[in-house]
Design a protein around this motif. Sequence first.
Motif, PDB file in Angstrom:
ATOM      1  N   ASP A 468       0.834  -1.210   0.000  1.00 27.26           N
ATOM      2  CA  ASP A 468       0.000   0.000   0.000  1.00 27.26           C
ATOM      3  C   ASP A 468       0.864   1.254   0.000  1.00 27.26           C
ATOM      4  OD1 ASP A 468      -2.269  -1.571   0.105  1.00 27.26           O
ATOM      5  OD2 ASP A 468      -2.284  -1.622   2.296  1.00 27.26           O
ATOM      6  N   LYS A 469       1.978   1.185   0.718  1.00 24.84           N
ATOM      7  CA  LYS A 469       2.927   2.294   0.776  1.00 24.84           C
ATOM      8  C   LYS A 469       4.303   1.761   0.397  1.00 24.84           C
ATOM      9  CE  LYS A 469       0.437   4.477   4.620  1.00 24.84           C
ATOM     10  NZ  LYS A 469       0.548   4.920   6.041  1.00 24.84           N
ATOM     11  N   ALA A 470       5.171   2.655   0.002  1.00 29.83           N
ATOM     12  CA  ALA A 470       6.517   2.235  -0.408  1.00 29.83           C
ATOM     13  C   ALA A 470       7.438   2.167   0.808  1.00 29.83           C
ATOM     14  CB  ALA A 470       7.070   3.198  -1.454  1.00 29.83           C
ATOM     15  N   ASP A 471       7.079   1.289   1.770  1.00 33.60           N
ATOM     16  CA  ASP A 471       7.939   1.100   2.926  1.00 33.60           C
ATOM     17  C   ASP A 471       7.921  -0.365   3.341  1.00 33.60           C
ATOM     18  OD1 ASP A 471       5.700   0.644   4.728  1.00 33.60           O
ATOM     19  OD2 ASP A 471       5.399   2.804   4.721  1.00 33.60           O
ATOM     20  N   LYS A 472       8.891  -0.753   4.146  1.00 36.55           N
ATOM     21  CA  LYS A 472       9.082  -2.161   4.485  1.00 36.55           C
ATOM     22  C   LYS A 472       7.925  -2.735   5.300  1.00 36.55           C
ATOM     23  CE  LYS A 472      12.060  -1.232   8.546  1.00 36.55           C
ATOM     24  NZ  LYS A 472      11.908   0.242   8.519  1.00 36.55           N
ATOM     25  N   GLU A 473       7.356  -1.931   6.200  1.00 35.30           N
ATOM     26  CA  GLU A 473       6.258  -2.423   7.027  1.00 35.30           C
ATOM     27  C   GLU A 473       5.031  -2.744   6.174  1.00 35.30           C
ATOM     28  OE1 GLU A 473       8.977   0.086   9.450  1.00 35.30           O
ATOM     29  OE2 GLU A 473       7.856   0.450   7.587  1.00 35.30           O
ATOM     30  N   SER A 474       4.760  -1.890   5.205  1.00 34.79           N
ATOM     31  CA  SER A 474       3.601  -2.096   4.338  1.00 34.79           C
ATOM     32  C   SER A 474       3.776  -3.351   3.480  1.00 34.79           C
ATOM     33  CB  SER A 474       3.386  -0.870   3.450  1.00 34.79           C
ATOM     34  OG  SER A 474       2.275  -1.060   2.601  1.00 34.79           O
ATOM     35  N   LEU A 475       4.984  -3.542   2.958  1.00 31.84           N
ATOM     36  CA  LEU A 475       5.215  -4.727   2.128  1.00 31.84           C
ATOM     37  C   LEU A 475       5.090  -5.995   2.960  1.00 31.84           C
ATOM     38  CD1 LEU A 475       5.934  -5.910  -0.603  1.00 31.84           C
ATOM     39  CD2 LEU A 475       8.338  -5.741   0.013  1.00 31.84           C
ATOM     40  N   ALA A 476       5.641  -6.002   4.162  1.00 32.70           N
ATOM     41  CA  ALA A 476       5.545  -7.178   5.021  1.00 32.70           C
ATOM     42  C   ALA A 476       4.083  -7.493   5.337  1.00 32.70           C
ATOM     43  CB  ALA A 476       6.337  -6.955   6.305  1.00 32.70           C
ATOM     44  N   ALA A 477       3.293  -6.458   5.625  1.00 29.24           N
ATOM     45  CA  ALA A 477       1.869  -6.658   5.914  1.00 29.24           C
ATOM     46  C   ALA A 477       1.126  -7.193   4.692  1.00 29.24           C
ATOM     47  CB  ALA A 477       1.246  -5.345   6.381  1.00 29.24           C
ATOM     48  N   SER A 478       1.468  -6.688   3.518  1.00 23.52           N
ATOM     49  CA  SER A 478       0.811  -7.146   2.283  1.00 23.52           C
ATOM     50  C   SER A 478       1.135  -8.611   2.011  1.00 23.52           C
ATOM     51  CB  SER A 478       1.251  -6.273   1.105  1.00 23.52           C
ATOM     52  OG  SER A 478       0.855  -4.928   1.288  1.00 23.52           O
ATOM     53  N   LEU A 479       2.371  -9.015   2.262  1.00 26.36           N
ATOM     54  CA  LEU A 479       2.744 -10.420   2.083  1.00 26.36           C
ATOM     55  C   LEU A 479       1.979 -11.316   3.060  1.00 26.36           C
ATOM     56  CD1 LEU A 479       6.617 -10.140   1.594  1.00 26.36           C
ATOM     57  CD2 LEU A 479       4.978 -11.025  -0.074  1.00 26.36           C
ATOM     58  N   ALA A 480       1.837 -10.859   4.299  1.00 23.52           N
ATOM     59  CA  ALA A 480       1.146 -11.657   5.309  1.00 23.52           C
ATOM     60  C   ALA A 480      -0.329 -11.833   4.964  1.00 23.52           C
ATOM     61  CB  ALA A 480       1.298 -10.996   6.679  1.00 23.52           C
ATOM     62  N   GLN A 481      -0.908 -10.845   4.263  1.00 23.16           N
ATOM     63  CA  GLN A 481      -2.340 -10.890   3.943  1.00 23.16           C
ATOM     64  C   GLN A 481      -2.631 -11.520   2.573  1.00 23.16           C
ATOM     65  OE1 GLN A 481      -3.438  -6.765   4.278  1.00 23.16           O
ATOM     66  NE2 GLN A 481      -2.933  -6.685   6.451  1.00 23.16           N
ATOM     67  N   SER A 482      -1.585 -11.857   1.838  1.00 14.57           N
ATOM     68  CA  SER A 482      -1.786 -12.392   0.490  1.00 14.57           C
ATOM     69  C   SER A 482      -2.622 -13.663   0.516  1.00 14.57           C
ATOM     70  CB  SER A 482      -0.433 -12.669  -0.156  1.00 14.57           C
ATOM     71  OG  SER A 482      -0.612 -13.375  -1.372  1.00 14.57           O
TER      72      SER A 482
END
Length: 488
Positions: A468-482
């Motif tokens: 959702d955002k260009a940061d590490k926390e957002s990417l990690a959350a997106s992977l967890a919700q995939s």
Amino acid sequence: MNKGHVFLVGAGPGDAGLITVKGMEAVKSADVILYDRLANPRLLEQAPARCELVYCGKLPDRHFLRQEAINSLLVEKALEGKVVVRLKGGDPGVFGRVGEEAQALSEHGISYDIVPGITSGMAAPLYAGIPATHREFGESFAMVTAHDKSVNGQPDLQWESLAKGIDTIAFYMGIANLPFICENLILHGKPAATPVILIRWGTFGRQQTLEGTLATIAQQAKDVKFANPAITLVGDIVSLRKKLDWFEKKPLFGRQVLLVRTGTNESDLARELSSQGADVIEFPRWTRIKVRPDEMIVNNLSSYEKVLFTSPESVADFFEDMIQRSVDIRQLKAKLYGGSSKSVRALADRGLLAESAEKLGAETGEDSSLLVVGDRSVRQEYPNGDFYETSIKEIDGQFTCILERMLEEAEINTVVFPSAASVKVLLEEDTGSIGFRDLLEKAELACLGVKTQSALREQGYEADVLSDKADKESLAASLAQSKKWFGR
């Protein structure tokens, strides 16, 4: 020539964060590192750029370097006056043959340090939610090798003492001899219903477990083709796993990630993904060779209205140059830009506010008011203005073969592209015959930001996960919700 010095270092059980501070200091000082199969290759990232890396790993069906050859190589490199690190999985003093290596060094008058490490017999059960001891379940604990130098490789142990006198037993590398171990423990008094757990690749994000009893576990392991490297833990204490299992509940546990690198600094994104349970392999590894900057540009810093720093490394190199030349940075009156969010943060850490490079606009042609700061590899990406070259960045070829071995043992299910430049690195640069395009067809592809997504699409691939955002926390959350990922 003076003799060198050898560090015999325990690398810990797998999780790269479990190496000791003293062990990491040795790695960072090394001229040569001889490393084992079970030492996490991520630790080699901390070695100096020109460090020689020698693989000594042993597999069940073949040896790369036999022990005698390893001993000889340690002596040879030390006699050349080098700092040598022997990086061994777990603790070097627990079934690690450190005594043989230390003896060889001693015979040649070579000084050495032995640096203990966390042994897998303790760590793997803890990462599976099982302590080695507990007042209600067991106050005695034994670490036992599950094979020896006999003809058939079956351990000759004090079976009755183990079966009747020890509450909890950790067998190292015991899968091949599992039927023999279970039969002997039962034969010598251990109840057949005693809980057993097998822990493969303990402390890695790819950790696997199999639970049973002394009566059932051998057949269970055969049915699912369970293999080493593994710890076999025997005892009633195994029942605590139901309450204390913590590692396997992390949101990214089971994710085996290939993270494409474009920078030479340690990745914050890799640390974030690892902290949430993922196995992370970073590739490629880059080395930098500093170059002497253009003196005319240094002397005319005040004339530039805009300065673009293309990477965090370029920020560090630039300010290091200014300090070495006693240049007062207040001469720089320009508006500052960062080629990535990390570059902007690197400037902010120095008390300087900067905007994203996208704010520069789509200018064409020459721009005498713009100074671009970066390494040689990005020069063509920024044709406008003057270029302040900080370094030459190259892929470290030693890590290509290391990656090949890592991919043999891991099953990559996720590829992460942290920037648009990383897409080009993986698909266009010469990084060896690993078959990245085949990997991209099978794995889930994750992008940090829409710019990265567009770059991947230009190469004919669609991102499965977009932060959702260009940061590490957002990417990690997106992977967890995939929802696509079949690992959950």
